[in-house]
Design a protein around this motif. Structure first.
Motif, PDB file in Angstrom:
ATOM      1  N   VAL A  32       0.829  -1.218   0.000  1.00 20.47           N
ATOM      2  CA  VAL A  32       0.000   0.000   0.000  1.00 20.47           C
ATOM      3  C   VAL A  32       0.862   1.267   0.000  1.00 20.47           C
ATOM      4  CG1 VAL A  32      -2.036  -1.100   1.018  1.00 20.47           C
ATOM      5  CG2 VAL A  32      -0.299  -0.141   2.534  1.00 20.47           C
ATOM      6  N   LYS A  33       2.069   1.156  -0.571  1.00 16.27           N
ATOM      7  CA  LYS A  33       2.963   2.314  -0.661  1.00 16.27           C
ATOM      8  C   LYS A  33       2.338   3.416  -1.531  1.00 16.27           C
ATOM      9  CE  LYS A  33       5.440   0.063  -4.459  1.00 16.27           C
ATOM     10  NZ  LYS A  33       6.533  -0.873  -4.779  1.00 16.27           N
ATOM     11  N   ALA A  34       2.924   4.615  -1.430  1.00 16.07           N
ATOM     12  CA  ALA A  34       2.464   5.755  -2.248  1.00 16.07           C
ATOM     13  C   ALA A  34       0.956   5.954  -2.155  1.00 16.07           C
ATOM     14  CB  ALA A  34       2.919   5.591  -3.704  1.00 16.07           C
ATOM     15  N   ASN A  35       0.475   6.048  -0.896  1.00 11.29           N
ATOM     16  CA  ASN A  35      -0.953   6.283  -0.666  1.00 11.29           C
ATOM     17  C   ASN A  35      -1.823   5.240  -1.366  1.00 11.29           C
ATOM     18  OD1 ASN A  35      -3.169   7.665   0.408  1.00 11.29           O
ATOM     19  ND2 ASN A  35      -3.384   8.973  -1.401  1.00 11.29           N
ATOM     20  N   ALA A  36      -1.416   3.955  -1.190  1.00 11.92           N
ATOM     21  CA  ALA A  36      -2.125   2.848  -1.833  1.00 11.92           C
ATOM     22  C   ALA A  36      -2.234   3.101  -3.345  1.00 11.92           C
ATOM     23  CB  ALA A  36      -3.489   2.579  -1.203  1.00 11.92           C
ATOM     24  N   TYR A  37      -1.078   3.272  -3.970  1.00 14.27           N
ATOM     25  CA  TYR A  37      -0.968   3.508  -5.414  1.00 14.27           C
ATOM     26  C   TYR A  37      -1.880   4.660  -5.845  1.00 14.27           C
ATOM     27  CZ  TYR A  37       1.706  -0.872  -5.933  1.00 14.27           C
ATOM     28  OH  TYR A  37       2.661  -1.861  -5.831  1.00 14.27           O
ATOM     29  N   GLY A  38      -1.954   5.675  -4.959  1.00 12.00           N
ATOM     30  CA  GLY A  38      -2.725   6.866  -5.299  1.00 12.00           C
ATOM     31  C   GLY A  38      -4.209   6.777  -4.998  1.00 12.00           C
ATOM     32  N   LEU A  39      -4.688   5.599  -4.576  1.00 15.67           N
ATOM     33  CA  LEU A  39      -6.140   5.449  -4.413  1.00 15.67           C
ATOM     34  C   LEU A  39      -6.634   5.766  -3.005  1.00 15.67           C
ATOM     35  CD1 LEU A  39      -6.889   2.384  -6.716  1.00 15.67           C
ATOM     36  CD2 LEU A  39      -7.208   4.818  -7.178  1.00 15.67           C
ATOM     37  N   GLY A  40      -5.717   6.003  -2.041  1.00 20.11           N
ATOM     38  CA  GLY A  40      -6.157   6.405  -0.702  1.00 20.11           C
ATOM     39  C   GLY A  40      -5.916   5.331   0.352  1.00 20.11           C
ATOM     40  N   VAL A  41      -4.772   5.425   1.039  1.00 20.41           N
ATOM     41  CA  VAL A  41      -4.419   4.384   2.017  1.00 20.41           C
ATOM     42  C   VAL A  41      -5.393   4.367   3.190  1.00 20.41           C
ATOM     43  CG1 VAL A  41      -2.739   5.803   3.331  1.00 20.41           C
ATOM     44  CG2 VAL A  41      -2.449   3.304   3.209  1.00 20.41           C
ATOM     45  N   LYS A  42      -5.986   5.496   3.523  1.00 16.69           N
ATOM     46  CA  LYS A  42      -6.931   5.565   4.656  1.00 16.69           C
ATOM     47  C   LYS A  42      -8.163   4.709   4.407  1.00 16.69           C
ATOM     48  CE  LYS A  42      -6.080  10.067   6.764  1.00 16.69           C
ATOM     49  NZ  LYS A  42      -5.161  10.642   5.726  1.00 16.69           N
ATOM     50  N   GLN A  43      -8.552   4.575   3.175  1.00 18.22           N
ATOM     51  CA  GLN A  43      -9.728   3.764   2.843  1.00 18.22           C
ATOM     52  C   GLN A  43      -9.331   2.350   2.411  1.00 18.22           C
ATOM     53  OE1 GLN A  43      -9.080   6.838   1.468  1.00 18.22           O
ATOM     54  NE2 GLN A  43     -10.540   8.048   2.640  1.00 18.22           N
ATOM     55  N   PRO A 205       1.686  -8.709  -3.349  1.00 13.62           N
ATOM     56  CA  PRO A 205       1.053  -8.031  -4.478  1.00 13.62           C
ATOM     57  C   PRO A 205       0.714  -6.572  -4.181  1.00 13.62           C
ATOM     58  CG  PRO A 205      -0.545  -9.390  -3.352  1.00 13.62           C
ATOM     59  CD  PRO A 205       0.780  -9.663  -2.694  1.00 13.62           C
ATOM     60  N   GLY A 206       0.864  -5.750  -5.195  1.00 22.24           N
ATOM     61  CA  GLY A 206       0.419  -4.364  -5.153  1.00 22.24           C
ATOM     62  C   GLY A 206      -0.536  -4.132  -6.306  1.00 22.24           C
ATOM     63  N   ILE A 207      -0.002  -3.929  -7.504  1.00 21.65           N
ATOM     64  CA  ILE A 207      -0.803  -3.472  -8.648  1.00 21.65           C
ATOM     65  C   ILE A 207      -2.003  -4.371  -8.959  1.00 21.65           C
ATOM     66  CG2 ILE A 207       0.525  -4.640 -10.500  1.00 21.65           C
ATOM     67  CD1 ILE A 207      -0.672  -0.983 -10.613  1.00 21.65           C
ATOM     68  N   GLY A 208      -1.867  -5.661  -8.720  1.00 21.95           N
ATOM     69  CA  GLY A 208      -2.990  -6.568  -9.001  1.00 21.95           C
ATOM     70  C   GLY A 208      -4.205  -6.258  -8.132  1.00 21.95           C
ATOM     71  N   ILE A 209      -3.944  -5.817  -6.902  1.00 21.40           N
ATOM     72  CA  ILE A 209      -5.038  -5.438  -5.995  1.00 21.40           C
ATOM     73  C   ILE A 209      -5.826  -4.272  -6.598  1.00 21.40           C
ATOM     74  CG2 ILE A 209      -5.625  -4.576  -3.683  1.00 21.40           C
ATOM     75  CD1 ILE A 209      -2.960  -5.663  -2.673  1.00 21.40           C
ATOM     76  N   TYR A 210      -5.077  -3.389  -7.286  1.00 21.84           N
ATOM     77  CA  TYR A 210      -5.693  -2.180  -7.834  1.00 21.84           C
ATOM     78  C   TYR A 210      -6.240  -2.410  -9.250  1.00 21.84           C
ATOM     79  CZ  TYR A 210      -3.092  -0.826  -3.780  1.00 21.84           C
ATOM     80  OH  TYR A 210      -2.617  -0.792  -2.503  1.00 21.84           O
ATOM     81  N   GLY A 211      -6.191  -3.665  -9.678  1.00 26.77           N
ATOM     82  CA  GLY A 211      -6.884  -4.053 -10.905  1.00 26.77           C
ATOM     83  C   GLY A 211      -6.151  -3.777 -12.203  1.00 26.77           C
ATOM     84  N   CYS A 212      -4.815  -3.765 -12.157  1.00 26.57           N
ATOM     85  CA  CYS A 212      -4.066  -3.484 -13.391  1.00 26.57           C
ATOM     86  C   CYS A 212      -3.147  -4.641 -13.792  1.00 26.57           C
ATOM     87  CB  CYS A 212      -3.183  -2.254 -13.216  1.00 26.57           C
ATOM     88  SG  CYS A 212      -4.100  -0.752 -12.929  1.00 26.57           S
ATOM     89  N   SER A 213      -2.683  -4.542 -15.042  1.00 30.11           N
ATOM     90  CA  SER A 213      -1.712  -5.472 -15.604  1.00 30.11           C
ATOM     91  C   SER A 213      -0.448  -5.481 -14.735  1.00 30.11           C
ATOM     92  CB  SER A 213      -1.374  -4.994 -17.014  1.00 30.11           C
ATOM     93  OG  SER A 213      -0.361  -5.773 -17.563  1.00 30.11           O
ATOM     94  N   THR A 332      -0.703   6.708  -9.694  1.00 27.36           N
ATOM     95  CA  THR A 332      -0.013   7.551  -8.706  1.00 27.36           C
ATOM     96  C   THR A 332       0.115   8.999  -9.176  1.00 27.36           C
ATOM     97  OG1 THR A 332       2.131   6.812  -9.566  1.00 27.36           O
ATOM     98  CG2 THR A 332       1.287   5.665  -7.637  1.00 27.36           C
ATOM     99  N   SER A 333      -0.362   9.297 -10.390  1.00 23.53           N
ATOM    100  CA  SER A 333      -0.313  10.671 -10.903  1.00 23.53           C
ATOM    101  C   SER A 333      -1.660  11.374 -10.860  1.00 23.53           C
ATOM    102  CB  SER A 333       0.178  10.666 -12.363  1.00 23.53           C
ATOM    103  OG  SER A 333       1.439  10.065 -12.446  1.00 23.53           O
ATOM    104  N   LEU A 334      -2.687  10.711 -10.329  1.00 26.32           N
ATOM    105  CA  LEU A 334      -4.038  11.274 -10.417  1.00 26.32           C
ATOM    106  C   LEU A 334      -4.194  12.623  -9.714  1.00 26.32           C
ATOM    107  CD1 LEU A 334      -6.241   8.074 -10.129  1.00 26.32           C
ATOM    108  CD2 LEU A 334      -5.949   9.545 -12.128  1.00 26.32           C
ATOM    109  N   GLY A 335      -3.421  12.856  -8.667  1.00 34.59           N
ATOM    110  CA  GLY A 335      -3.472  14.180  -8.042  1.00 34.59           C
ATOM    111  C   GLY A 335      -4.610  14.321  -7.038  1.00 34.59           C
TER     112      GLY A 335
END
Ligand code: PLP
Length: 347
Positions: A32-43, A205-213, A332-335
């Motif tokens: 869950v690094k980098a704020n859970a790949y930008g999606l919000g580590v708190k949630q 796993p990281g990216i697979g959790i977030y639904g990407c290749s 991670t660039s969504l801002g």
């Protein structure tokens, strides 16, 4: 409201983690690094905890301290960057587990916090983080006498299953950890897909959790909806946006939508990207500005209030590919400007 909405489906994310867990032969952690790949580590972290995740990995001690305050006392929190100068108080106060990357980090860890748990990161060929094999040989006995809780390494080419680097790193990892009775971890998402011989005791796993290749057949975690601010009709020969890069070939209806490269929608997306109204794709025209994008909606017979960029028919991977990048960088660039809406939030 002119703010674009990012809807993050925590139920989809939980199902993706379960899929990775079923594929793994040992335990399954969550990165869950980098704020859970930008999606919000708190949630994201509480959702995964609720799903059974008890081991988390993050990049820095500061991220670890934040994560500890989110997930409470129970889970193990590992730090990829190890034990840096200045990290000792955070490691102690938040019970973080540094992955020691060098002899320098090892001595810092021993001097400053002998009774704190630690893991070891070994370099098996990526040359990014971890002790070199020679270094490891010199401190192996000493290190093992201090009871590390994990030995890990990381694969450089796991997203290319046929790459010879995978087997080479596997062999190196086996050799460096041979006859060592400590929990072992080698694989992130890509390594999980390479098969059980790559799994050892724990996968990360990281990216697979977030639904990407490279994860396949995953649930779609993100939807991005962008409000239409204005719609205008333009005639043949008129242009749209900075630099007049697009000229209308005939009479067109143009929607100006409220998001841009400040929201991680890279300028490279200006060509070949569509915004969706239901299942109708409308092309981006002209250059993407900081806060605005022009879209040719001539094919629609309604005036939409919003258009969708990411949804189940246009995935993160597709959009990332259009910007010549990967899902990791897109996410991670969504801002910070999106209105973030979480589905399946744990209260
Ligand atoms: C980021 C990272 C992971 C997670 O990788 P994914 O490809 O996102 O699954 C695992 N291990 C290490 C060392 C990492 O840096």
């Amino acid at each position: 409201m002119a703010t674009a909405t990012a809807t993050i489906d925590l139920n989809a994310l939980r199902q993706n983690w379960q899929k990775l867990r079923r594929l793994s032969s040992g335990d399954t952690a969550a990165v869950v690094k980098a704020n859970a790949y930008g999606l919000g580590v708190k949630q994201v972290a509480p959702a995964l905890y609720n799903e059974g995740a008890r081991i988390f990995f993050i990049a820095t001690a500061e991220e670890g301290a934040e994560l500890r305050s989110i997930v409470g006392k129970i889970p193990d929190i590992y730090i990829f960057s190890g034990h840096m100068n200045g990290d000792t108080d955070l490691i102690k106060n938040y019970s973080l587990i540094p992955l020691i990357n060098s002899i320098e980090q090892l001595s810092r860890h021993c001097e400053l916090s002998k009774e704190q748990k630690f893991g070891i990161q070994l370099d098996t060929g990526m040359n990014r983080l971890g002790m070199e094999p020679m270094e490891w040989e010199t401190v192996k006995e000493l290190t093992l006498s201090l009871n590390p809780v994990l030995i890990m390494s990381h694969l450089a080419c796991a997203d290319e299953p046929r790459h010879e680097m995978n087997a080479m790193q596997l062999q190196n990892f086996r050799r460096l950890t041979n006859k060592i009775n400590v929990k072992k971890s080698l694989s992130a998402t890509g390594g999980i897909l390479l098969g059980p011989e790559y799994h050892f005791d724990l996968t990360r796993p990281g990216i697979g959790i977030y639904g990407c290749s490279p994860m396949q057949d995953c649930f779609s975690v993100l939807k991005i909806e962008i409000p239409v601010i204005q719609i205008r009709e333009i005639g043949r020969g008129e242009t749209v946006g900075y630099g007049n890069t697009w000229t209308a070939p005939s009479k067109r209806k143009i929607a100006t939508i409220s998001a841009g490269y400040a929201d991680g929608l890279f300028r490279l997306l200006s060509t070949n990207t569509r915004l969706y109204f239901q299942d109708i794709g409308c092309p981006i025209v002209g250059r993407i500005s900081m806060d605005l994008i022009g879209v040719d909606i001539t094919s629609l017979d309604v005036e939409p209030e919003k258009l969708e960029l990411i949804n189940s028919q246009q995935t993160i991977d597709k959009i990332a590919g259009g910007a010549k990048t990967i899902g990791y960088e897109f996410l991670t660039s969504l801002g910070n400007r999106y209105h973030r809406n979480y589905k399946g939030l744990i209260e």
